[in-house]
Write a protein that holds these residues in place. Structure first.
Motif: not given
Length: 136
Positions: A23-35
């Motif tokens: 909460a309060g964080a902002e991510l700009v961009g694509e996120l690829r993940f496992q899990g």
């Protein structure tokens, strides 16, 4: 009582493999993940998982496409959602985009501005077993 035998994908299943956008964080961009990924903050970009779970909490917001086998939405999504296996919409879910899903659960109060598109398996042609020979 009613959901006793029903398997559900949840964050516990992916213990040790869970990422959180706080909460309060902002991510700009694509996120690829496992899990698993839990979005409590804001993401501007796409979330993509070949095998995993995306959870957008009540305060979470995603502006982009979500692609994962399991998706649980309680927050806001502006973009298309592709849940190949299971999509769950909580009572406070708000989606502006098309929903593509294998199986969907939707609580009263969830809001959708878009199309509902069930993912159906392609029809398989009828094939005879290898032991059956053609008769001439």
């Amino acid at each position: 009582m009613w959901k006793k035998g029903k398997p559900k994908a949840d964050l516990q299943r992916f213990s040790g493999k869970t990422s959180v956008i706080a909460a309060g964080a902002e991510l700009v961009g694509e996120l690829r993940f496992q899990g698993a990924v839990q979005v409590d903050g804001r993401l501007q970009g796409n979330l993509i998982a070949a095998d995993g779970l995306v959870r957008v909490s009540i305060e979470g917001q995603v502006e982009g496409e979500i692609r994962a086998p399991h998706v649980i939405l309680d927050g806001e999504v502006i973009g298309d959602v592709f849940a190949s296996e299971h999509l769950e919409l909580g009572a406070r879910a708000r989606v502006r985009g098309n929903l593509h899903y294998g199986l969907m659960e939707m609580a009263m109060g969830a809001q959708i501005e878009g199309r509902l598109c069930p993912v159906k398996e392609a029809p398989r042609p009828l094939e005879l077993p290898a032991s059956v020979e053609t008769v001439q």
